[in-house]
Design a protein around this motif. Structure first.
Motif, PDB file in Angstrom:
ATOM      1  N   THR A 310      72.418  26.873  -7.261  1.00  0.00           N
ATOM      2  CA  THR A 310      71.510  27.982  -7.544  1.00  0.00           C
ATOM      3  C   THR A 310      71.802  29.112  -6.573  1.00  0.00           C
ATOM      4  OG1 THR A 310      69.774  26.474  -8.300  1.00  0.00           O
ATOM      5  CG2 THR A 310      69.093  28.706  -7.714  1.00  0.00           C
ATOM      6  N   VAL A 311      72.107  30.280  -7.108  1.00  0.00           N
ATOM      7  CA  VAL A 311      72.381  31.432  -6.259  1.00  0.00           C
ATOM      8  C   VAL A 311      71.388  32.543  -6.623  1.00  0.00           C
ATOM      9  CG1 VAL A 311      74.104  32.457  -7.812  1.00  0.00           C
ATOM     10  CG2 VAL A 311      74.231  32.918  -5.374  1.00  0.00           C
ATOM     11  N   ALA A 312      70.945  33.286  -5.604  1.00  0.00           N
ATOM     12  CA  ALA A 312      69.962  34.334  -5.840  1.00  0.00           C
ATOM     13  C   ALA A 312      70.493  35.663  -5.347  1.00  0.00           C
ATOM     14  CB  ALA A 312      68.654  34.008  -5.127  1.00  0.00           C
ATOM     15  N   LEU A 313      70.230  36.708  -6.099  1.00  0.00           N
ATOM     16  CA  LEU A 313      70.512  38.052  -5.600  1.00  0.00           C
ATOM     17  C   LEU A 313      69.491  39.040  -6.162  1.00  0.00           C
ATOM     18  CD1 LEU A 313      72.105  39.313  -8.208  1.00  0.00           C
ATOM     19  CD2 LEU A 313      74.075  38.256  -7.147  1.00  0.00           C
ATOM     20  N   THR A 314      69.417  40.167  -5.481  1.00  0.00           N
ATOM     21  CA  THR A 314      68.455  41.188  -5.879  1.00  0.00           C
ATOM     22  C   THR A 314      69.156  42.231  -6.714  1.00  0.00           C
ATOM     23  OG1 THR A 314      67.209  40.833  -3.840  1.00  0.00           O
ATOM     24  CG2 THR A 314      66.772  42.878  -5.038  1.00  0.00           C
TER      25      THR A 314
END
Ligand SMILES: [Cu+2]
Length: 318
Positions: A310-314
């Motif tokens: 799981t990768v998160a970015l804005t």
């Protein structure tokens, strides 16, 4: 950004049902319908399209051309439909009810809930979409703590979600499902907030950026989307080389969900294309529907060698 509360009540509290009416604004209704239909066709499933006077309602195959995905521009004065963005506990006669008072800080919780239908009884028959009968999300008000779960359904309509420990603060919990009422059944996202007692320590939202890394994989988003419906592309690499061994996860090579800074609106982002063996990547495309501009925290999930990443970015949406 919205500052999460710093003082918490002694007991967890769940919010009250909020009745969700149909779209009040005809322009907003037309925008939502026009922006949803292409997405529906790509997916062969219905999004949260409100009852509409036209025949081009949700889930009707062949009513629009999927190649004609419009770049939706809509006046800034159009108020976003918050019920369609998953921010209502009740919609189209369906209501999310939490059976428990709420999770306790720092401890994994079996959260029980029901979805009641237009007849007031708990729904027990759900259509399978993206391989599951219900997708459940949890996110804190500062857009940290993302959880994406697939709860178990008991015969009486009670769902149990195995939540990992939640940090103190205000959380929004979403149920994403399709009632099994026929081919035209619409996908619904219902949500409620709960407050986890304790001292909340809000985390500032990371600055918008195109690239993020998880477990050695680098994900780059290649879109500059505006509010409305858009195509979004993610490219995966590892050690500078393109990734080509993605495994199917929920009937796709990646799962994307995004939450709006401030009101926590949910943008459900649906993958395009089909899966064929463990050879997905490096480029993944999605049909994205952002109901409003602003900062969105995007969570991309993909699987390699049996492991979920799981990768998160804005993402800044104009
Ligand atoms: Cu899911």
């Amino acid at each position: 950004m919205t500052a999460p509360p710093t003082a918490q009540p002694a007991r967890p509290t769940a919010d009250r049902p909020s009745p969700a009416g149909p779209l009040a604004h005809p322009l907003a209704r037309r925008w939502l319908l026009a922006s949803c239909v292409p997405v529906l066709l790509v997916l062969g499933m219905a999004l949260t399209v409100p009852p509409a006077p036209s025949a081009a309602t949700a889930g009707t195959p062949g009513t629009a051309d999927m190649a004609g995905m419009p770049g939706m521009d809509h006046p800034a004065s159009d108020a976003p439909d918050l019920a369609a963005a998953g921010l209502a506990a009740e919609r189209n006669g369906y209501r999310l009810d939490l059976a428990d008072p709420g999770p306790t800080a720092g401890r994994a919780t079996d959260l029980r809930f029901t979805v009641t239908g237009p007849d007031g009884a708990p729904v027990t028959d759900f259509a399978v979409h993206q391989t599951k009968r219900l997708h459940f999300y949890a996110i804190r008000s500062d857009l940290t703590g993302f959880q994406h779960l697939h709860p178990d359904l008991a015969g009486d309509g009670t769902w149990t979600a195995a939540l990992s420990a939640l940090a103190p603060g205000t959380w929004r919990l979403y149920a994403d499902f399709v009632p099994n009422t026929g081919p035209h059944a619409a996908e619904l996202v219902l949500s409620r907030t709960v407050t986890v007692p304790g001292e909340a320590a809000p985390v500032p939202l990371p600055a918008p950026g195109d690239t993020a890394t998880v477990d050695g994989y680098t994900v780059t988003l290649t879109a500059r989307p505006a509010a409305g419906a858009h195509r979004l592309t993610a490219v995966l690499s590892r050690d500078g080389r393109p990734v080509g061994d993605l495994q199917p996860y929920l009937d796709a090579y990646a799962h994307l969900s995004a939450f709006h800074e401030g009101d926590l609106a949910l943008a459900h982002l649906h993958p395009t294309g089909t899966v064929d063996g463990d050879r997905g990547g490096p480029e993944l495309t999605f049909q994205a529907l952002f109901p409003e501009p602003g900062n969105w925290r995007v969570f991309l999930q993909f699987q390699t060698s049996g492991q979920l990443h799981t990768v998160a970015l804005t993402l800044r949406v104009d």
